[in-house]
Design an enzyme around this catalytic site. Structure first.
Site, short mmCIF file in Angstrom:
data_model
loop_
_atom_site.label_atom_id
_atom_site.label_comp_id
_atom_site.label_asym_id
_atom_site.label_seq_id
_atom_site.Cartn_x
_atom_site.Cartn_y
_atom_site.Cartn_z
N GLN A 1 0.82 -1.21 0.00
CA GLN A 1 0.00 0.00 0.00
C GLN A 1 0.86 1.26 0.00
O GLN A 1 2.07 1.22 0.19
CB GLN A 1 -0.95 -0.01 1.20
CG GLN A 1 -0.25 -0.20 2.54
CD GLN A 1 -1.24 -0.48 3.67
OE1 GLN A 1 -1.30 0.28 4.63
NE2 GLN A 1 -1.99 -1.57 3.55
N HIS B 1 0.23 5.75 0.96
CA HIS B 1 -0.67 6.79 1.45
C HIS B 1 -0.32 8.12 0.80
O HIS B 1 0.86 8.40 0.53
CB HIS B 1 -0.56 6.95 2.97
CG HIS B 1 -0.69 5.66 3.72
ND1 HIS B 1 -1.84 4.89 3.69
CD2 HIS B 1 0.17 5.00 4.53
CE1 HIS B 1 -1.66 3.82 4.45
NE2 HIS B 1 -0.45 3.86 4.95
N GLU C 1 3.62 8.17 8.56
CA GLU C 1 3.54 7.33 9.75
C GLU C 1 4.92 6.83 10.14
O GLU C 1 5.89 7.01 9.41
CB GLU C 1 2.60 6.15 9.50
CG GLU C 1 3.03 5.25 8.36
CD GLU C 1 1.96 4.23 7.97
OE1 GLU C 1 1.34 3.65 8.88
OE2 GLU C 1 1.76 4.02 6.77
N HIS D 1 4.84 0.37 0.98
CA HIS D 1 5.20 -0.38 2.17
C HIS D 1 4.20 -1.49 2.45
O HIS D 1 3.08 -1.50 1.92
CB HIS D 1 5.31 0.54 3.39
CG HIS D 1 4.00 1.20 3.75
ND1 HIS D 1 3.54 2.32 3.11
CD2 HIS D 1 3.05 0.88 4.67
CE1 HIS D 1 2.38 2.68 3.63
NE2 HIS D 1 2.05 1.81 4.57
N ARG E 1 -4.46 0.58 -1.70
CA ARG E 1 -3.86 -0.74 -1.90
C ARG E 1 -3.40 -0.87 -3.35
O ARG E 1 -4.19 -0.68 -4.28
CB ARG E 1 -4.87 -1.86 -1.61
CG ARG E 1 -5.25 -2.02 -0.17
CD ARG E 1 -6.01 -3.32 0.04
NE ARG E 1 -6.76 -3.30 1.28
CZ ARG E 1 -8.06 -3.06 1.38
NH1 ARG E 1 -8.77 -2.86 0.29
NH2 ARG E 1 -8.65 -3.05 2.56
#
Length: 271
Positions: free
Chosen positions: A55, A57, A76, A134, A154
């Site tokens: 995936q 982001h 993150e 990642h 995804r």
């Protein structure tokens, strides 16, 4: 000081515990009320019994472009809480590839050969800026600190049949140079948060400065390890016993003290 209780979400690969969240998809109402609004971070424990999807982001700009005003991106970072001897992560790509090359690899179910697989162990730290391809591997348990965002694209799901978001995902990929994965250095500053690991032997105190009802001023105290340790506010004479994987929100104007033997992670919103 507020002890936060997790919101559990079962997944096809294991489960998530949202342990500090005011996000609409999993909001701890007492936390939102206590800190006076929406907290800018989202903290989770992730138990991966199987490998997660590949995936990516979006960053703040792409989140608005693709999902509309009011959305933010999702950078993150992960603190590895437990790992098997053969645990691995996907951490970025292993080269520079065009969107067309990656799209073809996904279509041909051959994306694996374009991914950077790395081994990890308990205590390692992984910084994952928005745009990084990642995936969390199987047999891993980790603490995730991120922007308060639930946007995930995804790219590839190992044939499990769930929805994928290839067009959006390929648009937001960045293949920047990534930080080395190694044991948490004791202090780390991401683009969105500052993390400090404190080893308490006897006693440690912290005062939370800042304006009241400012969610960004709230500090989180996550318990990594504890041995006959207690936590208390300045108004309390007797502390409450603490244990690993608990988390506490310390509000502006409050002072807390931990007594005994413990290792804690202080999480602050980057100003």
């Amino acid at each position: 000081m507020l002890k936060l209780y997790p919101i559990e979400a079962n997944r096809i690969w294991g489960y998530e515990l949202w342990i500090a969240s005011t996000h609409e998809n999993g909001c701890q109402k007492d936390f939102e009320q206590s800190c006076g609004g929406k907290y800018p971070l989202l903290v989770k424990i992730i138990q991966a019994n199987d490998t997660l999807s590949i995936q990516v982001h979006p960053d703040d700009d792409w989140a608005v472009k693709l999902e509309g005003p009011g959305n933010c991106g999702k950078s993150e970072c992960w603190y590895i809480l437990d790992a098997s001897p053969d645990s691995k992560l996907v951490y970025g790509l292993n080269g520079n590839y065009s969107k067309e090359e990656l799209a073809a690899a996904i279509q041909d179910t051959k994306l694996e050969k374009y991914l950077n697989f790395v081994s990890v162990k308990k205590g390692d730290f992984v910084n994952i800026p928005a745009g990084t391809v990642h995936a969390i591997g199987e047999k891993l348990r980790l603490l995730e600190i991120q922007q308060s965002c639930d946007l995930t694209y995804r790219l590839y799901d190992w044939g499990r049949g769930r929805e994928v978001h290839i067009e959006k995902g390929l648009q937001v990929i960045k293949n920047d140079v990534l930080s080395e994965i190694k044991t948490f250095p004791g202090q780390f500053e991401t683009s969105f948060a500052t993390l400090d690991e404190i080893k308490v032997k006897g006693g440690w105190s912290m005062f939370c400065s800042g304006k009241k009802d400012n969610p960004a001023a709230v500090k989180l105290i996550y318990i990594l390890e504890a041995d006959k340790a207690v936590i208390r506010t300045s108004e309390e004479k007797v502390g409450k016993a603490i244990k690993a994987e608990e988390i506490y929100a310390v509000l502006p104007g409050e002072k807390i003290t931990i007594e005994g033997s413990a290792t804690v992670l202080k999480i602050s919103v980057k100003s």
